[in-house]
Design a protein around this motif. Structure first.
Motif, short mmCIF file in Angstrom:
data_model
loop_
_atom_site.label_atom_id
_atom_site.label_comp_id
_atom_site.label_asym_id
_atom_site.label_seq_id
_atom_site.Cartn_x
_atom_site.Cartn_y
_atom_site.Cartn_z
N ILE A 117 40.69 37.79 28.66
CA ILE A 117 41.36 36.58 29.51
C ILE A 117 43.17 36.88 29.65
O ILE A 117 43.25 36.40 31.11
CB ILE A 117 41.45 35.66 27.58
N LEU A 118 44.26 37.95 29.19
CA LEU A 118 44.94 38.25 30.08
C LEU A 118 44.71 39.04 31.59
O LEU A 118 44.98 39.02 32.08
CB LEU A 118 45.41 39.17 28.71
N LEU A 119 43.15 39.90 31.45
CA LEU A 119 42.59 40.25 32.35
C LEU A 119 42.54 39.36 34.00
O LEU A 119 43.18 39.20 34.66
CB LEU A 119 41.97 41.08 31.80
N GLY A 120 41.99 37.67 33.26
CA GLY A 120 41.46 36.94 34.12
C GLY A 120 43.05 36.23 34.43
O GLY A 120 42.97 35.72 35.70
N ALA A 121 43.22 36.37 33.46
CA ALA A 121 45.08 35.48 34.19
C ALA A 121 45.88 35.83 34.77
O ALA A 121 46.30 35.80 36.08
CB ALA A 121 46.04 35.00 32.64
N ALA A 122 45.46 37.67 34.84
CA ALA A 122 46.28 38.60 35.82
C ALA A 122 45.67 38.25 37.40
O ALA A 122 46.23 38.18 37.52
CB ALA A 122 46.18 39.65 35.08
N LEU A 123 44.43 38.31 37.44
CA LEU A 123 43.84 38.50 38.83
C LEU A 123 43.79 37.36 39.12
O LEU A 123 44.03 37.07 40.61
CB LEU A 123 42.34 38.54 37.63
N GLY A 124 43.88 36.00 38.84
CA GLY A 124 43.90 34.63 38.74
C GLY A 124 45.45 34.59 39.50
O GLY A 124 45.56 34.48 40.87
N TYR A 125 46.36 35.61 38.25
CA TYR A 125 47.62 35.09 39.50
C TYR A 125 48.02 35.36 40.53
O TYR A 125 48.77 35.43 41.30
CB TYR A 125 48.72 35.84 37.87
N ILE A 126 47.46 37.32 40.73
CA ILE A 126 47.23 38.07 42.00
C ILE A 126 47.20 37.37 43.17
O ILE A 126 47.40 36.85 43.85
CB ILE A 126 46.84 39.07 41.46
N ASN A 127 45.52 36.56 42.75
CA ASN A 127 45.28 35.46 43.29
C ASN A 127 46.36 34.39 44.09
O ASN A 127 46.50 33.73 45.48
CB ASN A 127 44.28 34.48 43.00
N GLY A 128 47.09 33.63 43.54
CA GLY A 128 48.34 32.68 43.29
C GLY A 128 49.19 33.15 44.30
O GLY A 128 49.77 32.35 45.66
N PRO A 146 45.59 32.04 53.76
CA PRO A 146 45.10 30.81 53.00
C PRO A 146 44.21 31.85 51.57
O PRO A 146 43.16 32.65 51.35
CB PRO A 146 43.96 31.29 54.42
N ALA A 147 43.87 30.68 51.20
CA ALA A 147 43.14 31.09 49.88
C ALA A 147 41.58 31.92 50.02
O ALA A 147 41.13 32.28 49.22
CB ALA A 147 42.95 29.59 48.93
N ILE A 148 40.81 30.77 50.71
CA ILE A 148 39.48 31.34 51.15
C ILE A 148 39.81 33.29 51.88
O ILE A 148 38.38 33.56 51.33
CB ILE A 148 38.76 31.03 52.19
N ILE A 149 40.89 33.39 52.24
CA ILE A 149 40.77 34.84 52.22
C ILE A 149 40.54 35.87 51.34
O ILE A 149 40.04 36.58 50.96
CB ILE A 149 41.91 34.95 53.13
N VAL A 150 42.23 35.32 50.16
CA VAL A 150 42.44 35.93 49.53
C VAL A 150 40.62 36.16 48.49
O VAL A 150 41.18 36.80 47.87
CB VAL A 150 43.78 35.27 49.02
N THR A 151 40.44 34.68 48.03
CA THR A 151 39.89 34.51 46.75
C THR A 151 38.54 35.57 47.48
O THR A 151 38.00 36.08 46.10
CB THR A 151 39.53 33.27 46.56
N LEU A 152 37.84 34.97 48.97
CA LEU A 152 36.99 35.84 49.27
C LEU A 152 36.93 37.98 48.96
O LEU A 152 36.17 38.60 48.35
CB LEU A 152 36.74 35.98 50.82
N ALA A 153 38.39 37.99 49.67
CA ALA A 153 38.37 39.47 48.89
C ALA A 153 38.39 40.08 47.13
O ALA A 153 37.92 41.14 47.00
CB ALA A 153 40.26 39.84 49.43
#
Length: 325
Positions: free
Chosen positions: A110-121, A130-137
Protein backbone atom coordinates in the motif's frame (compact mmCIF):
# COMPACT_ATOMS: atom_id res chain seq x y z
CA UNK A 1 -55.62 27.60 -13.66
CA UNK A 2 -57.31 24.76 -11.80
CA UNK A 3 -55.78 22.89 -8.86
CA UNK A 4 -55.69 19.76 -11.03
CA UNK A 5 -53.57 21.53 -13.65
CA UNK A 6 -51.23 22.90 -10.98
CA UNK A 7 -50.73 19.44 -9.52
CA UNK A 8 -50.03 18.05 -12.99
CA UNK A 9 -47.41 20.74 -13.64
CA UNK A 10 -45.73 20.07 -10.30
CA UNK A 11 -45.55 16.34 -11.07
CA UNK A 12 -44.12 17.07 -14.52
CA UNK A 13 -41.44 19.31 -13.03
CA UNK A 14 -40.58 16.67 -10.40
CA UNK A 15 -40.19 14.01 -13.09
CA UNK A 16 -37.95 16.31 -15.15
CA UNK A 17 -35.80 17.10 -12.11
CA UNK A 18 -35.52 13.41 -11.32
CA UNK A 19 -34.17 12.66 -14.79
CA UNK A 20 -31.67 15.51 -14.43
CA UNK A 21 -30.26 13.73 -11.38
CA UNK A 22 -27.48 11.39 -12.64
CA UNK A 23 -27.49 9.30 -9.45
CA UNK A 24 -31.20 8.64 -9.87
CA UNK A 25 -30.72 7.66 -13.51
CA UNK A 26 -27.93 5.27 -12.56
CA UNK A 27 -30.07 3.76 -9.79
CA UNK A 28 -32.97 3.25 -12.22
CA UNK A 29 -30.60 1.68 -14.75
CA UNK A 30 -29.23 -0.64 -12.08
CA UNK A 31 -32.69 -1.94 -11.14
CA UNK A 32 -33.69 -2.35 -14.79
CA UNK A 33 -30.57 -4.42 -15.47
CA UNK A 34 -31.20 -6.57 -12.37
CA UNK A 35 -34.75 -7.30 -13.52
CA UNK A 36 -33.69 -7.99 -17.10
CA UNK A 37 -30.83 -10.37 -16.23
CA UNK A 38 -32.87 -12.17 -13.58
CA UNK A 39 -35.39 -12.97 -16.33
CA UNK A 40 -32.76 -13.72 -18.99
CA UNK A 41 -30.66 -16.06 -16.82
CA UNK A 42 -31.69 -18.42 -14.04
CA UNK A 43 -28.19 -18.22 -12.56
CA UNK A 44 -28.23 -14.45 -12.04
CA UNK A 45 -30.02 -14.41 -8.66
CA UNK A 46 -28.23 -17.42 -7.19
CA UNK A 47 -26.21 -16.91 -4.02
CA UNK A 48 -22.90 -17.82 -5.66
CA UNK A 49 -23.43 -15.40 -8.52
CA UNK A 50 -24.43 -12.51 -6.25
CA UNK A 51 -21.31 -13.17 -4.19
CA UNK A 52 -19.21 -13.10 -7.38
CA UNK A 53 -20.77 -9.78 -8.40
CA UNK A 54 -20.04 -8.25 -5.01
CA UNK A 55 -16.41 -9.41 -5.06
CA UNK A 56 -15.84 -8.07 -8.57
CA UNK A 57 -17.65 -4.79 -7.89
CA UNK A 58 -15.49 -4.31 -4.80
CA UNK A 59 -12.29 -4.22 -6.86
CA UNK A 60 -13.63 -1.70 -9.37
CA UNK A 61 -15.48 0.24 -6.67
CA UNK A 62 -12.29 0.80 -4.66
CA UNK A 63 -10.39 1.81 -7.80
CA UNK A 64 -13.24 4.21 -8.63
CA UNK A 65 -12.97 5.90 -5.23
CA UNK A 66 -9.44 7.07 -6.00
CA UNK A 67 -10.52 8.01 -9.52
CA UNK A 68 -13.35 10.12 -8.05
CA UNK A 69 -10.84 12.17 -6.06
CA UNK A 70 -8.74 12.75 -9.18
CA UNK A 71 -11.63 13.58 -11.53
CA UNK A 72 -13.18 15.99 -9.01
CA UNK A 73 -10.06 18.14 -9.46
CA UNK A 74 -10.41 17.97 -13.25
CA UNK A 75 -7.66 15.36 -13.64
CA UNK A 76 -7.49 11.75 -14.81
CA UNK A 77 -5.46 8.69 -13.77
CA UNK A 78 -4.84 6.10 -16.47
CA UNK A 79 -2.24 4.23 -14.41
CA UNK A 80 -4.51 2.60 -11.79
CA UNK A 81 -4.75 -0.79 -13.53
CA UNK A 82 -0.98 -1.07 -13.91
CA UNK A 83 -0.29 0.18 -10.38
CA UNK A 84 -2.78 -2.41 -9.17
CA UNK A 85 -0.85 -5.18 -10.97
CA UNK A 86 2.58 -3.96 -9.88
CA UNK A 87 1.71 -3.58 -6.19
CA UNK A 88 -0.08 -6.94 -6.26
CA UNK A 89 2.95 -8.75 -7.66
CA UNK A 90 5.29 -7.00 -5.22
CA UNK A 91 3.10 -8.05 -2.27
CA UNK A 92 3.02 -11.62 -3.61
CA UNK A 93 6.79 -11.62 -4.11
CA UNK A 94 7.47 -10.38 -0.58
CA UNK A 95 5.39 -13.21 0.86
CA UNK A 96 6.61 -15.98 -1.48
CA UNK A 97 10.26 -15.09 -2.08
CA UNK A 98 11.11 -13.21 1.11
CA UNK A 99 8.87 -15.01 3.58
CA UNK A 100 7.31 -11.81 4.92
CA UNK A 101 4.16 -12.03 7.05
CA UNK A 102 1.08 -11.06 5.00
CA UNK A 103 0.35 -7.96 7.12
CA UNK A 104 3.84 -6.56 6.54
CA UNK A 105 3.69 -7.28 2.80
CA UNK A 106 0.26 -5.65 2.55
CA UNK A 107 1.36 -2.48 4.36
CA UNK A 108 4.50 -2.16 2.21
CA UNK A 109 2.43 -2.76 -0.95
CA UNK A 110 0.00 0.00 0.00
CA UNK A 111 2.91 2.34 0.74
CA UNK A 112 4.31 1.52 -2.71
CA UNK A 113 0.96 2.39 -4.29
CA UNK A 114 0.91 5.67 -2.36
CA UNK A 115 4.44 6.46 -3.57
CA UNK A 116 3.58 5.79 -7.22
CA UNK A 117 0.44 7.89 -6.95
CA UNK A 118 2.36 10.70 -5.29
CA UNK A 119 4.93 10.65 -8.10
CA UNK A 120 2.05 11.15 -10.53
CA UNK A 121 0.81 14.03 -8.40
CA UNK A 122 4.21 15.71 -8.26
CA UNK A 123 4.54 15.72 -12.05
CA UNK A 124 0.96 16.94 -12.53
CA UNK A 125 0.96 19.57 -9.79
CA UNK A 126 4.55 20.81 -9.71
CA UNK A 127 5.88 20.13 -13.20
CA UNK A 128 2.46 21.09 -14.68
CA UNK A 129 2.55 18.19 -17.16
CA UNK A 130 -0.97 17.19 -18.31
CA UNK A 131 -2.37 14.39 -16.17
CA UNK A 132 -3.19 12.22 -19.16
CA UNK A 133 0.49 12.24 -20.24
CA UNK A 134 1.89 11.62 -16.75
CA UNK A 135 -0.45 8.78 -15.88
CA UNK A 136 -0.13 7.21 -19.33
CA UNK A 137 3.63 7.09 -18.78
CA UNK A 138 3.14 5.63 -15.29
CA UNK A 139 0.80 3.04 -16.77
CA UNK A 140 3.64 1.78 -18.96
CA UNK A 141 6.28 2.06 -16.24
CA UNK A 142 4.25 0.15 -13.63
CA UNK A 143 3.16 -2.54 -16.08
CA UNK A 144 6.70 -2.99 -17.35
CA UNK A 145 8.02 -3.15 -13.79
CA UNK A 146 5.47 -5.85 -12.91
CA UNK A 147 6.49 -7.93 -15.93
CA UNK A 148 10.18 -7.37 -15.20
CA UNK A 149 9.79 -8.38 -11.55
CA UNK A 150 7.90 -11.58 -12.34
CA UNK A 151 9.62 -12.44 -15.60
CA UNK A 152 6.19 -12.32 -17.19
CA UNK A 153 4.92 -15.29 -15.17
CA UNK A 154 2.44 -15.40 -12.27
CA UNK A 155 3.82 -15.72 -8.75
CA UNK A 156 2.05 -18.57 -6.97
CA UNK A 157 2.34 -20.20 -3.55
CA UNK A 158 0.78 -17.51 -1.37
CA UNK A 159 0.00 -18.29 2.31
CA UNK A 160 -3.45 -19.83 2.79
CA UNK A 161 -4.35 -17.16 5.37
CA UNK A 162 -3.91 -14.47 2.71
CA UNK A 163 -6.73 -15.95 0.62
CA UNK A 164 -9.28 -14.86 3.25
CA UNK A 165 -8.97 -11.22 2.12
CA UNK A 166 -10.24 -11.90 -1.39
CA UNK A 167 -12.24 -15.11 -0.99
CA UNK A 168 -13.29 -15.21 2.65
CA UNK A 169 -16.57 -14.14 4.24
CA UNK A 170 -16.95 -12.12 7.43
CA UNK A 171 -19.16 -14.07 9.87
CA UNK A 172 -19.55 -16.60 7.04
CA UNK A 173 -21.96 -14.25 5.23
CA UNK A 174 -20.43 -10.95 4.10
CA UNK A 175 -17.66 -11.16 1.45
CA UNK A 176 -14.46 -9.60 2.82
CA UNK A 177 -13.86 -7.51 -0.34
CA UNK A 178 -17.25 -5.86 0.28
CA UNK A 179 -16.24 -5.05 3.86
CA UNK A 180 -13.02 -3.44 2.64
CA UNK A 181 -14.91 -1.50 -0.05
CA UNK A 182 -17.42 -0.13 2.47
CA UNK A 183 -14.58 0.99 4.77
CA UNK A 184 -12.85 2.73 1.85
CA UNK A 185 -16.10 4.49 0.87
CA UNK A 186 -16.72 5.65 4.44
CA UNK A 187 -13.21 7.12 4.69
CA UNK A 188 -13.62 8.78 1.29
CA UNK A 189 -17.01 10.22 2.29
CA UNK A 190 -15.55 11.71 5.48
CA UNK A 191 -12.62 13.27 3.60
CA UNK A 192 -14.75 14.76 0.84
CA UNK A 193 -17.65 15.97 2.97
CA UNK A 194 -16.33 16.69 6.46
CA UNK A 195 -12.71 17.79 6.08
CA UNK A 196 -11.34 21.08 4.67
CA UNK A 197 -9.28 19.25 2.05
CA UNK A 198 -12.52 17.80 0.65
CA UNK A 199 -13.87 21.30 0.07
CA UNK A 200 -10.60 22.27 -1.60
CA UNK A 201 -10.82 19.25 -3.94
CA UNK A 202 -14.28 20.31 -5.14
CA UNK A 203 -13.24 23.95 -5.38
CA UNK A 204 -10.14 23.18 -7.47
CA UNK A 205 -12.32 21.32 -9.96
CA UNK A 206 -14.64 24.31 -10.15
CA UNK A 207 -12.10 27.13 -10.43
CA UNK A 208 -8.47 26.30 -9.70
CA UNK A 209 -7.16 29.83 -10.13
CA UNK A 210 -9.68 31.28 -7.67
CA UNK A 211 -8.71 28.64 -5.10
CA UNK A 212 -5.02 29.45 -5.59
CA UNK A 213 -5.66 33.16 -5.11
CA UNK A 214 -7.56 32.44 -1.90
CA UNK A 215 -4.36 31.06 -0.37
CA UNK A 216 -4.98 27.31 -0.65
CA UNK A 217 -1.91 25.17 -1.40
CA UNK A 218 -3.34 23.83 -4.66
CA UNK A 219 -0.25 21.80 -5.55
CA UNK A 220 -0.42 19.87 -2.29
CA UNK A 221 -4.10 19.10 -2.75
CA UNK A 222 -3.57 17.90 -6.31
CA UNK A 223 -0.65 15.71 -5.24
CA UNK A 224 -2.83 14.31 -2.46
CA UNK A 225 -5.62 13.15 -4.80
CA UNK A 226 -3.16 11.17 -6.93
CA UNK A 227 -1.70 9.67 -3.77
CA UNK A 228 -5.22 8.53 -2.82
CA UNK A 229 -5.63 7.01 -6.28
CA UNK A 230 -2.38 5.08 -5.83
CA UNK A 231 -3.51 3.78 -2.42
CA UNK A 232 -6.87 2.58 -3.74
CA UNK A 233 -5.12 0.90 -6.69
CA UNK A 234 -2.86 -0.96 -4.24
CA UNK A 235 -5.84 -2.06 -2.13
CA UNK A 236 -7.55 -3.36 -5.27
CA UNK A 237 -4.33 -5.17 -6.17
CA UNK A 238 -4.31 -6.72 -2.72
CA UNK A 239 -7.85 -8.08 -3.19
CA UNK A 240 -7.18 -9.29 -6.74
CA UNK A 241 -3.98 -11.09 -5.72
CA UNK A 242 -5.80 -12.75 -2.84
CA UNK A 243 -8.72 -13.83 -5.04
CA UNK A 244 -6.40 -15.37 -7.64
CA UNK A 245 -3.98 -16.75 -5.03
CA UNK A 246 -1.15 -15.46 -7.20
CA UNK A 247 0.55 -12.28 -8.30
CA UNK A 248 -0.49 -11.64 -11.89
CA UNK A 249 1.64 -9.08 -13.81
CA UNK A 250 -1.15 -8.63 -16.38
CA UNK A 251 -3.92 -8.17 -13.81
CA UNK A 252 -5.98 -4.98 -13.99
CA UNK A 253 -5.56 -4.46 -17.73
CA UNK A 254 -8.33 -2.10 -18.85
CA UNK A 255 -9.53 -1.51 -15.29
CA UNK A 256 -8.77 2.20 -15.57
CA UNK A 257 -11.63 2.51 -18.06
CA UNK A 258 -14.01 0.64 -15.76
CA UNK A 259 -13.08 3.00 -12.92
CA UNK A 260 -13.60 6.08 -15.07
CA UNK A 261 -16.93 4.70 -16.30
CA UNK A 262 -18.12 4.06 -12.72
CA UNK A 263 -17.21 7.61 -11.68
CA UNK A 264 -18.84 9.31 -14.66
CA UNK A 265 -21.93 7.07 -14.56
CA UNK A 266 -22.26 8.04 -10.90
CA UNK A 267 -22.67 11.68 -11.86
CA UNK A 268 -19.19 13.10 -11.29
CA UNK A 269 -18.44 15.72 -13.93
CA UNK A 270 -15.45 14.81 -16.09
CA UNK A 271 -14.52 18.51 -15.97
CA UNK A 272 -14.31 18.36 -12.17
CA UNK A 273 -15.96 20.21 -9.32
CA UNK A 274 -19.21 18.26 -9.22
CA UNK A 275 -20.01 14.74 -8.04
CA UNK A 276 -20.65 12.52 -5.06
CA UNK A 277 -19.05 9.37 -3.70
CA UNK A 278 -22.45 7.64 -3.44
CA UNK A 279 -22.87 8.08 -7.19
CA UNK A 280 -19.58 6.25 -7.68
CA UNK A 281 -20.93 3.31 -5.69
CA UNK A 282 -23.99 3.16 -7.93
CA UNK A 283 -21.85 3.40 -11.07
CA UNK A 284 -19.63 0.52 -9.94
CA UNK A 285 -22.69 -1.60 -9.09
CA UNK A 286 -24.29 -0.94 -12.48
CA UNK A 287 -21.12 -1.90 -14.37
CA UNK A 288 -20.64 -5.01 -12.24
CA UNK A 289 -24.18 -6.22 -12.89
CA UNK A 290 -23.84 -5.42 -16.61
CA UNK A 291 -20.57 -7.36 -16.99
CA UNK A 292 -21.84 -10.32 -14.99
CA UNK A 293 -25.17 -10.48 -16.80
CA UNK A 294 -23.54 -10.30 -20.23
CA UNK A 295 -21.13 -13.09 -19.25
CA UNK A 296 -24.02 -15.29 -18.13
CA UNK A 297 -25.74 -14.66 -21.47
CA UNK A 298 -22.59 -15.67 -23.35
CA UNK A 299 -21.98 -12.26 -24.91
CA UNK A 300 -18.51 -11.97 -26.44
CA UNK A 301 -15.97 -10.02 -24.33
CA UNK A 302 -15.17 -8.01 -27.46
CA UNK A 303 -18.78 -6.89 -27.69
CA UNK A 304 -18.66 -6.04 -23.99
CA UNK A 305 -15.69 -3.75 -24.58
CA UNK A 306 -17.60 -1.96 -27.32
CA UNK A 307 -20.58 -1.54 -24.98
CA UNK A 308 -18.42 -0.19 -22.16
CA UNK A 309 -16.78 2.29 -24.51
CA UNK A 310 -20.18 3.46 -25.71
CA UNK A 311 -21.37 3.80 -22.11
CA UNK A 312 -18.36 5.96 -21.22
CA UNK A 313 -18.90 8.24 -24.22
CA UNK A 314 -22.62 8.50 -23.47
CA UNK A 315 -22.02 9.27 -19.79
CA UNK A 316 -19.41 11.94 -20.60
CA UNK A 317 -21.75 13.50 -23.17
CA UNK A 318 -24.56 13.60 -20.62
CA UNK A 319 -22.16 15.10 -18.07
CA UNK A 320 -21.08 17.86 -20.48
CA UNK A 321 -24.68 18.69 -21.38
CA UNK A 322 -25.64 18.83 -17.68
CA UNK A 323 -22.64 21.09 -17.01
CA UNK A 324 -24.01 23.63 -19.50
CA UNK A 325 -27.51 23.67 -17.93
Amino acid sequence: MSQLELNYQRKTVNVKEMFKNPEMLTLIGFFILCVFFSIASEQFLTGNNISNIIRQVSINGILAVGMTFVILTGGIDLSVGSVMAFTGTIMAGMMINMGMPPIVAVLLGILLGAALGYINGLFVAHARIPAIIVTLAMMEVARGAALLYTGGYPLSGLPSSYAFIGRGDLFGIIPMPAVIMVLVFIIAYIILNHLPIGRYIYAIGGNEEAVRLSGVKVKRVKAFVYLVSGVTAAISGLIMTSRLSSGQPMAGEGYELDAIAAVVLGGTSIAGGRGHIFGTILGALLLGVLSNGLNLMGVSPYVQRVLKGAIIVGAIYYSSVRQKD
